[in-house]
Scaffold this active site. Structure first.
Site, short mmCIF file in Angstrom:
data_model
loop_
_atom_site.label_atom_id
_atom_site.label_comp_id
_atom_site.label_asym_id
_atom_site.label_seq_id
_atom_site.Cartn_x
_atom_site.Cartn_y
_atom_site.Cartn_z
N HIS A 90 0.83 -1.22 0.00
CA HIS A 90 0.00 0.00 0.00
C HIS A 90 0.86 1.26 0.00
O HIS A 90 0.37 2.33 -0.36
CB HIS A 90 -1.03 -0.01 1.13
CG HIS A 90 -0.51 0.27 2.50
ND1 HIS A 90 -0.17 -0.72 3.40
CD2 HIS A 90 -0.28 1.43 3.15
CE1 HIS A 90 0.23 -0.16 4.52
NE2 HIS A 90 0.18 1.14 4.40
N ASP A 226 1.10 -7.69 2.17
CA ASP A 226 1.22 -6.24 1.93
C ASP A 226 2.68 -5.81 1.81
O ASP A 226 3.23 -5.17 2.70
CB ASP A 226 0.51 -5.50 3.08
CG ASP A 226 0.27 -4.03 2.76
OD1 ASP A 226 0.89 -3.52 1.81
OD2 ASP A 226 -0.54 -3.41 3.47
N SER A 656 4.09 2.00 8.49
CA SER A 656 3.87 1.05 7.42
C SER A 656 5.16 0.78 6.69
O SER A 656 5.86 1.71 6.31
CB SER A 656 2.86 1.60 6.42
OG SER A 656 1.59 1.24 6.81
N1 ARG Z 1 -4.40 0.24 7.53
C1 ARG Z 1 -3.11 0.24 6.94
C2 ARG Z 1 -2.47 1.63 7.05
O1 ARG Z 1 -2.95 2.45 7.76
C3 ARG Z 1 -3.16 -0.27 5.54
C4 ARG Z 1 -3.85 0.60 4.55
C5 ARG Z 1 -3.92 0.08 3.15
N2 ARG Z 1 -4.92 -0.95 2.96
C6 ARG Z 1 -6.22 -0.71 2.67
N3 ARG Z 1 -7.03 -1.74 2.54
N4 ARG Z 1 -6.70 0.50 2.47
O2 ARG Z 1 -1.84 2.17 6.22
N1 GLU Z 2 -0.93 1.15 7.71
C1 GLU Z 2 -0.29 2.19 8.47
C2 GLU Z 2 0.62 3.07 7.64
O1 GLU Z 2 0.42 3.28 6.48
C3 GLU Z 2 0.45 1.57 9.58
C4 GLU Z 2 -0.51 1.06 10.48
C5 GLU Z 2 -0.73 1.95 11.62
O2 GLU Z 2 -1.30 3.04 11.51
O3 GLU Z 2 -0.31 1.48 12.66
O4 GLU Z 2 1.53 3.67 8.15
#
Ligand code: ARG
Ligand code: GLU
Length: 722
Positions: A90, A226, A656
């Site tokens: 991502h 990911d 991330s």
């Molecule tokens: N939650 C994760 C972060 O904050 C992954 C985000 C990407 N994935 C998604 N399904 N939108 O970045």
């Molecule tokens: N998916 C998050 C990011 O893009 C990391 C997950 C979080 O927020 O802990 O940094």
């Protein structure tokens, strides 16, 4: 008050201590690498086997030289001496979108370069190393009284910061950036190098890299691969330079060894990276603004927008490609905030903060050393109470009205109108206008008018229901002129506005004559943008600006007083997108309080979730074949392929792609998420509920070698534990 009662009445501290006893493996805190010495004993007692100097030192040989800020908001790590970097899928998504087309659809098919010549340059992508960090508080703050108001203080500090940065840049020939910690009570400088020739190396298809999509996002158990890989290129001197075919892979003296030997529950782990923003020390009054104003409004507006986007994305592949990256971004915050509101409620964080504030107040009233502390909480209450209506209003402005893509483009009309004001002759006027139109190409590449029109209808309805008292007169009048029929209004706006396509803008530019700017300024999308903007500038932003400035002042003093009150506790600064280390242990979770989830998921579970009819749960055919044949190469464990795991490291957005390290500082995974009930850790870390989620390095190696056929990349790495 005796020492003992002070201790017992301090609810929050007591809670920390008790919960840490129950959960000896969970650790709150994101530490500045240069301060790790103070934690070495604790880290060692939890399992660390290397000196902390190996993670960071002043000689330039620490592992900080293998961690990068990837782009502007993710982390990545160097995993080979040839500058190969690992980050999340991502995190690379936007870059890959820029080089993907319907013919070369890397989202559907994935991309794994088979040699360096096949690596794809990504214009605009950068990675930044932090070579050194230093506490420069004295140089920035000497002689400044802490009670000096921030408006005055800011200007003195800005001058000093610029001077210190200049000095460091001159001495190191690198970038230097100073940022405040502890709400402005401390200042640290980071000496940085930013590389700007970055190329795409490996990217699994969405069937792996976004598997589970938004349904599994922020959720444990999780089954997403990911990850993606890039490579840093440098000039002949190994220093940053612009893209050139002649550039060489960056020669990395420090890179992470990979440990493919696995881990078990209770094992020590660390996460090294760039957490973005946390607010652990704010008052209950500020917290209330988060969970009762900004979070709920953003959630409501985005629920509507996402419903429309999903519907249109399901209709055509073209729409899917246009909106997939934007959707992921909008949905990500939307879901996180829902988890955050839930977690804050489940933990009664407001109640805990109020309890803590009571104790603080008693102490402040009698504390001779911090005479300013006694009025802080009252002042915060008064300030937030006055600001709450403005914050509400502006959140609707931002998420509802300015959440509509067409309205967001208002500044383009302003740029064009400005060309007329220059008084250019008609011939060069065309040219200048054309350039503005051409400059919008990036936006129209991923824009669909019909989709956005539906967003207009749903978000404007929300705005008119929730903000009746605040709507600017002009906007109200236009609405009335359309018989209060939002659909008819939308029809009119999207038919008439120049902003709906690049062609319309270009055609306008080609025929534009002096005086045509009146036409621009009658644009119905711009009129809405402008009315909101003017209202914000006149009635909201000035007050908010002085509110935030006042809050910064109060927050800074409150932080100073908290640190003074608990002077034997080691505080960690809130996250601010600078380099940090957090540590914890591999640990399972009981998300709903009943059954406990294991700390690991496997490929068997991925295949069990396979749904060929679903966009997000469809397992690629080749992956199913590899699973059926148990063809895992060196990476499986007795016929089982690990996919993801959780641990109790205190991470945040920005972490991330961060390297997840074992007790020897070897790479065992790439961090990519947190568990739903724990996303409130940006405000409050609960060791029972907070878990970071990572892709297992063995899954990454397996996908790279067996799915992507890129064993040449594995050969570059240094792999132990197998
Ligand atoms: N939650 C994760 C972060 O904050 C992954 C985000 C990407 N994935 C998604 N399904 N939108 O970045
Ligand atoms: N998916 C998050 C990011 O893009 C990391 C997950 C979080 O927020 O802990 O940094």
């Amino acid at each position: 008050m005796s020492k003992m009662t002070a201790f017992l009445t301090n609810g929050l501290l007591l809670f920390f201590i008790l919960s840490n006893c129950h959960n000896a493996f969970a650790k709150e805190g994101m530490w500045i690498p240069a301060t790790l010495k103070a934690h070495e004993k604790d880290m060692r007692s939890m399992g660390l086997e290397i000196p902390v100097e190996q993670l960071y030192n002043e000689n330039g040989t620490g592992l900080n030289n293998a961690v990068i800020l990837f782009g502007r908001g993710c982390t990545g790590e160097v995993i080979s001496p040839k500058g190969l970097i690992l980050t999340n899928h991502h995190c690379g998504y936007g870059s890959v979108q820029g080089v993907s087309t319907t013919d070369k659809d890397y989202f559907a098919n994935g991309f794994f370069a088979q040699n360096m010549n096949e690596e794809i340059p990504i214009p605009g992508l950068t990675v930044t190393f932090i070579r050194r960090m230093e506490n420069v508080t004295d140089q920035v703050l000497h002689g400044i009284k802490n009670t000096l108001k921030d408006e005055v203080r800011d200007s003195i500090i800005a001058i000093r910061i610029a001077a210190v940065e200049r000095d460091f840049k001159a001495r190191t020939h690198m970038d230097a950036m100073i940022k405040p910690n502890f709400k402005g009570n401390q200042y640290w400088i980071a000496i940085a190098e930013t590389y700007r020739d970055i190329r795409l190396v490996g990217f699994p298809p969405n069937g792996i890299g976004t598997f589970g999509g938004d349904v599994e996002n922020w959720i444990w158990p999780r089954h997403t691969g990911d990850f993606s890989m890039f490579r840093i290129y440098a000039g002949a001197d190994n220093k940053p330079t612009d893209y050139s075919a002649k550039n060489q892979p960056y020669r990395a003296d420090q890179y992470f060894k990979i440990n493919a030997g696995g881990y078990k529950e209770g094992d020590f782990t660390m996460v090294y990276g760039f957490p973005g923003t946390t607010e652990e020390y704010i008052s209950s009054y500020e917290l209330k603004e988060v969970y009762s104003i900004t979070d709920p409004i953003s959630i409501a507006a985005r629920t509507r927008k996402l419903d429309v986007w999903s519907k249109h994305m399901a209709w055509t592949r073209d729409n899917f490609l246009k909106y997939t990256s934007k959707r992921a971004g909008v949905a990500n915050g939307w879901k996180k905030w829902q988890g955050e509101v839930l977690g804050l409620k489940l933990n009664d964080v407001t109640g805990k903060k109020q309890q803590y504030e009571k104790t603080f107040q008693k102490w402040a009233d009698t504390s001779g050393k911090f005479p300013f502390a006694g009025t802080l909480l009252d002042d915060m209450r008064a300030a937030t109470t006055a600001a709450d209506p403005l914050i509400t209003q502006d959140q609707y402005n931002k998420e509802a009205v300015l959440g509509i893509e067409l309205i967001q483009q208002g500044p383009t009309i302003e740029k064009m109108a400005a060309c007329f004001r220059l008084g250019l002759p008609d011939s060069s006027l065309d040219d200048t206008l054309k350039k503005v139109a051409e400059g919008m190409a990036w936006f129209y590449k991923n824009y669909d008018v019909a989709t956005d029109k539906d967003v207009f209808i749903t978000l404007m309805s929300l705005y008119f229901t929730k903000c009746a008292d605040w709507i600017p007169e002009d906007v109200k009048a236009t609405y009335k002129a359309h018989n209060q029929d939002i659909m008819a209004w939308a029809e009119d706006v999207y038919n008439t506005s120049l902003l709906t396509s690049k062609d319309k803008l270009t055609a306008f530019a080609a025929k534009a004559k002096r005086g045509d700017s009146t036409l621009l300024l009658a644009d119905p999308a711009w009129l809405i943008y402008n009315a909101i903007n003017v209202a914000r500038k006149q009635k909201i932003l000035p007050q908010l600006k002085s509110f935030y400035s006042n809050m910064r002042y109060l927050d800074r003093l409150y932080m100073e007083a908290q640190m003074g009150k608990y002077s034997s506790k080691i505080f960690y600064p809130d996250a601010n997108l600078t380099l940090r280390v957090t540590y914890g242990k591999i640990a399972g979770l009981k998300p709903d309080g009943s059954s406990k989830y294991s700390y690991q998921t496997t490929l068997g579970e991925v295949v069990a979730l396979d749904d060929p009819k679903s966009d997000i749960f469809k397992v690629p055919k080749k992956l199913k074949e590899l699973y059926a044949a148990k063809d895992y190469g060196r990476w499986g464990v007795k016929g089982v392929m690990p996919v993801a795991f959780i641990a109790s490291n205190h991470t945040s957005g920005g972490n991330s792609g961060s390297p997840v390290l074992n007790r020897k500082g070897e790479l065992i995974g790439a961090n990519f998420d947190r568990a739903y009930e724990g996303t409130m850790s940006d405000y409050y870390f609960d060791p029972k509920r907070c878990r970071n989620i990572s892709v297992d390095i063995r899954y990454i190696l397996f996908i790279t070698e067996k799915f992507g056929g890129a064993k040449w990349l594995i050969d570059e790495m240094s792999i132990v534990g197998k």
